[in-house]
Motif scaffolding. Structure first.
Motif, PDB file in Angstrom:
ATOM      1  N   ARG A 192       0.838  -1.198   0.000  1.00 61.53           N
ATOM      2  CA  ARG A 192       0.000   0.000   0.000  1.00 61.53           C
ATOM      3  C   ARG A 192       0.872   1.246   0.000  1.00 61.53           C
ATOM      4  O   ARG A 192       1.979   1.242   0.524  1.00 61.53           O
ATOM      5  CB  ARG A 192      -0.925   0.006   1.215  1.00 61.53           C
ATOM      6  N   ARG A 193       0.340   2.329  -0.568  1.00 61.13           N
ATOM      7  CA  ARG A 193       1.085   3.580  -0.669  1.00 61.13           C
ATOM      8  C   ARG A 193       0.285   4.716  -0.055  1.00 61.13           C
ATOM      9  O   ARG A 193      -0.924   4.816  -0.279  1.00 61.13           O
ATOM     10  CB  ARG A 193       1.427   3.903  -2.133  1.00 61.13           C
ATOM     11  N   PHE A 194       0.983   5.569   0.689  1.00 61.78           N
ATOM     12  CA  PHE A 194       0.334   6.688   1.365  1.00 61.78           C
ATOM     13  C   PHE A 194       1.212   7.927   1.205  1.00 61.78           C
ATOM     14  O   PHE A 194       2.422   7.867   1.410  1.00 61.78           O
ATOM     15  CB  PHE A 194       0.138   6.397   2.857  1.00 61.78           C
ATOM     16  N   VAL A 195       0.588   9.046   0.864  1.00 64.17           N
ATOM     17  CA  VAL A 195       1.312  10.313   0.763  1.00 64.17           C
ATOM     18  C   VAL A 195       1.448  10.910   2.162  1.00 64.17           C
ATOM     19  O   VAL A 195       0.483  10.966   2.926  1.00 64.17           O
ATOM     20  CB  VAL A 195       0.584  11.293  -0.172  1.00 64.17           C
ATOM     21  N   LEU A 196       2.657  11.353   2.490  1.00 65.87           N
ATOM     22  CA  LEU A 196       2.938  11.943   3.796  1.00 65.87           C
ATOM     23  C   LEU A 196       3.283  13.416   3.654  1.00 65.87           C
ATOM     24  O   LEU A 196       3.792  13.850   2.619  1.00 65.87           O
ATOM     25  CB  LEU A 196       4.118  11.228   4.472  1.00 65.87           C
ATOM     26  N   ASP A 197       3.037  14.169   4.704  1.00 64.00           N
ATOM     27  CA  ASP A 197       3.402  15.586   4.724  1.00 64.00           C
ATOM     28  C   ASP A 197       4.729  15.760   5.463  1.00 64.00           C
ATOM     29  O   ASP A 197       4.831  16.484   6.447  1.00 64.00           O
ATOM     30  CB  ASP A 197       2.296  16.413   5.390  1.00 64.00           C
ATOM     31  N   TYR A 198       5.731  15.054   5.022  1.00 66.42           N
ATOM     32  CA  TYR A 198       7.082  15.151   5.577  1.00 66.42           C
ATOM     33  C   TYR A 198       8.067  15.215   4.418  1.00 66.42           C
ATOM     34  O   TYR A 198       7.806  14.722   3.321  1.00 66.42           O
ATOM     35  CB  TYR A 198       7.434  13.920   6.422  1.00 66.42           C
ATOM     36  N   THR A 199       9.226  15.796   4.685  1.00 67.48           N
ATOM     37  CA  THR A 199      10.349  15.676   3.769  1.00 67.48           C
ATOM     38  C   THR A 199      11.206  14.501   4.230  1.00 67.48           C
ATOM     39  O   THR A 199      11.101  14.048   5.375  1.00 67.48           O
ATOM     40  CB  THR A 199      11.200  16.952   3.755  1.00 67.48           C
ATOM     41  N   LEU A 200      12.083  14.024   3.351  1.00 64.75           N
ATOM     42  CA  LEU A 200      12.984  12.953   3.771  1.00 64.75           C
ATOM     43  C   LEU A 200      13.920  13.427   4.879  1.00 64.75           C
ATOM     44  O   LEU A 200      14.301  12.644   5.759  1.00 64.75           O
ATOM     45  CB  LEU A 200      13.796  12.447   2.570  1.00 64.75           C
ATOM     46  N   GLU A 201      14.282  14.703   4.853  1.00 67.15           N
ATOM     47  CA  GLU A 201      15.145  15.248   5.912  1.00 67.15           C
ATOM     48  C   GLU A 201      14.444  15.155   7.265  1.00 67.15           C
ATOM     49  O   GLU A 201      15.069  14.809   8.281  1.00 67.15           O
ATOM     50  CB  GLU A 201      15.514  16.700   5.605  1.00 67.15           C
ATOM     51  N   GLN A 202      13.172  15.480   7.300  1.00 75.26           N
ATOM     52  CA  GLN A 202      12.420  15.377   8.552  1.00 75.26           C
ATOM     53  C   GLN A 202      12.306  13.925   8.997  1.00 75.26           C
ATOM     54  O   GLN A 202      12.461  13.615  10.182  1.00 75.26           O
ATOM     55  CB  GLN A 202      11.045  16.001   8.373  1.00 75.26           C
ATOM     56  N   LEU A 203      12.047  13.036   8.053  1.00 76.10           N
ATOM     57  CA  LEU A 203      11.922  11.624   8.399  1.00 76.10           C
ATOM     58  C   LEU A 203      13.230  11.065   8.953  1.00 76.10           C
ATOM     59  O   LEU A 203      13.218  10.229   9.868  1.00 76.10           O
ATOM     60  CB  LEU A 203      11.489  10.816   7.177  1.00 76.10           C
ATOM     61  N   GLU A 204      14.340  11.525   8.425  1.00 75.60           N
ATOM     62  CA  GLU A 204      15.636  11.056   8.943  1.00 75.60           C
ATOM     63  C   GLU A 204      15.773  11.325  10.433  1.00 75.60           C
ATOM     64  O   GLU A 204      16.343  10.521  11.175  1.00 75.60           O
ATOM     65  CB  GLU A 204      16.775  11.745   8.193  1.00 75.60           C
ATOM     66  N   SER A 205      15.259  12.464  10.886  1.00 72.85           N
ATOM     67  CA  SER A 205      15.369  12.812  12.304  1.00 72.85           C
ATOM     68  C   SER A 205      14.310  12.125  13.158  1.00 72.85           C
ATOM     69  O   SER A 205      14.454  12.043  14.375  1.00 72.85           O
ATOM     70  CB  SER A 205      15.267  14.328  12.484  1.00 72.85           C
ATOM     71  N   LEU A 206      13.236  11.614  12.525  1.00 73.03           N
ATOM     72  CA  LEU A 206      12.137  10.997  13.263  1.00 73.03           C
ATOM     73  C   LEU A 206      12.260   9.483  13.375  1.00 73.03           C
ATOM     74  O   LEU A 206      11.679   8.877  14.273  1.00 73.03           O
ATOM     75  CB  LEU A 206      10.805  11.323  12.583  1.00 73.03           C
ATOM     76  N   LEU A 207      13.016   8.861  12.473  1.00 76.61           N
ATOM     77  CA  LEU A 207      13.079   7.403  12.405  1.00 76.61           C
ATOM     78  C   LEU A 207      14.339   6.869  13.062  1.00 76.61           C
ATOM     79  O   LEU A 207      15.400   7.496  13.021  1.00 76.61           O
ATOM     80  CB  LEU A 207      13.021   6.956  10.943  1.00 76.61           C
ATOM     81  N   ASP A 208      14.232   5.684  13.645  1.00 79.44           N
ATOM     82  CA  ASP A 208      15.347   5.030  14.321  1.00 79.44           C
ATOM     83  C   ASP A 208      16.432   4.688  13.297  1.00 79.44           C
ATOM     84  O   ASP A 208      16.197   3.894  12.387  1.00 79.44           O
ATOM     85  CB  ASP A 208      14.834   3.763  15.007  1.00 79.44           C
ATOM     86  N   PRO A 209      17.644   5.252  13.419  1.00 77.92           N
ATOM     87  CA  PRO A 209      18.692   4.981  12.427  1.00 77.92           C
ATOM     88  C   PRO A 209      19.180   3.544  12.431  1.00 77.92           C
ATOM     89  O   PRO A 209      19.820   3.101  11.474  1.00 77.92           O
ATOM     90  CB  PRO A 209      19.811   5.952  12.825  1.00 77.92           C
TER      91      PRO A 209
END
Length: 265
Positions: A192-209
């Motif tokens: 499934r695909r979902f559009v998000l209101d985030y940039t990849l830069e923001q996601l980098e800081s939100l997701l567990d590296p």
């Protein structure tokens, strides 16, 4: 306290004004506006209010566009039915981000934070006036900068739209993220695909590296989604993802060692 209320739903505006009479009896609502354009016009013609209480989605667009088009010094309490805009909201002088229906206790807590923020600003101005050491001033300013930021270290779920519904999607079910034409799409493990209101830069800081890695400018992948690595030209790597990506996912020669180290743990 003078308040500008931005809300395009009449019942919601009425409810917020009733809550304000209980949470802040001294508050005065200067205007109730329902569009981005009317808000920009009002702000250009009037002194900045003490507080803006704003829905995210207005009749002609996202209220966040106001802060992208104009300098608005007023603190903001955002109210919305969606949590997908939280990161952008915190970049717009946001004191709090309240999900609808707004509860009295939550509004009271947000106003209390606003008062604390104001007290700290006053102390900061006093420090400047008394020429106290720069380090002391910086510590107050750093505290001010920290007030509106979310406290959780890593994101645990996304609120995604499916048709007319909003669904909580655990981060563990996000296989990879693709940025294309300034739009970020979450691809779930089931395709499934979902559009998000985030940039990849923001996601980098939100997701567990430890679980997510930015493979290139367009793609962030979760560890289980990486099925194979194939050697490519000039030391690059071709990444095979599951679900499959619509085009080749390449890792640069410079980043290839970091990707291998991430996969090895």
């Amino acid at each position: 306290m003078n308040i500008l209320l931005l809300e395009d739903e009449y019942p919601a505006a009425e409810r917020l004004q009733r809550l304000l009479t209980q949470a802040a009896p001294e508050a005065q609502v200067l205007a109730v506006l329902d569009t981005v354009s009317s808000a920009l016009a009002w702000l250009a013609a009037n002194p900045a209010p003490d507080l803006i209480l704003s829905d995210i989605q207005l009749a002609d667009g996202l209220s966040l566009e106001i802060w992208e088009q104009a300098v608005v010094p007023s603190p903001v309490i955002f109210t919305t039915a969606f949590d997908a805009y939280a990161i952008r909201a915190f970049q717009a002088n946001s004191v709090a981000y309240l999900l609808k229906p707004v509860k009295l206790a939550e509004l009271q807590a947000a106003l209390a934070k606003l008062r604390q923020w104001g007290d700290l600003r006053v102390k900061s101005e006093e420090v400047r006036g008394n020429s106290v050491a720069t380090s002391a001033l910086n510590s107050i300013e750093h505290l001010l900068d920290a007030l509106p930021r979310p406290g959780r270290p890593y994101k645990t779920r996304f609120l995604v739209r499916q048709g007319e519904q909003l669904l909580p999607l655990p981060v563990a079910e996000a296989a990879w993220f693709l940025s294309r034409n300034e739009t970020v799409t979450l691809v779930a493990t089931d395709g499934r695909r979902f559009v998000l209101d985030y940039t990849l830069e923001q996601l980098e800081s939100l997701l567990d590296p430890a679980q997510f890695f930015r493979l290139n400018r367009q793609v962030i992948a979760q560890l289980p989604a990486v099925r194979r690595l194939h050697p490519h030209f000039n030391g690059k790597l071709l990444v095979e993802l599951h679900p499959a990506a619509p085009e080749e996912v390449l890792v640069s020669r410079e980043k290839a060692p970091a990707v291998k180290a991430w996969l090895e743990g």
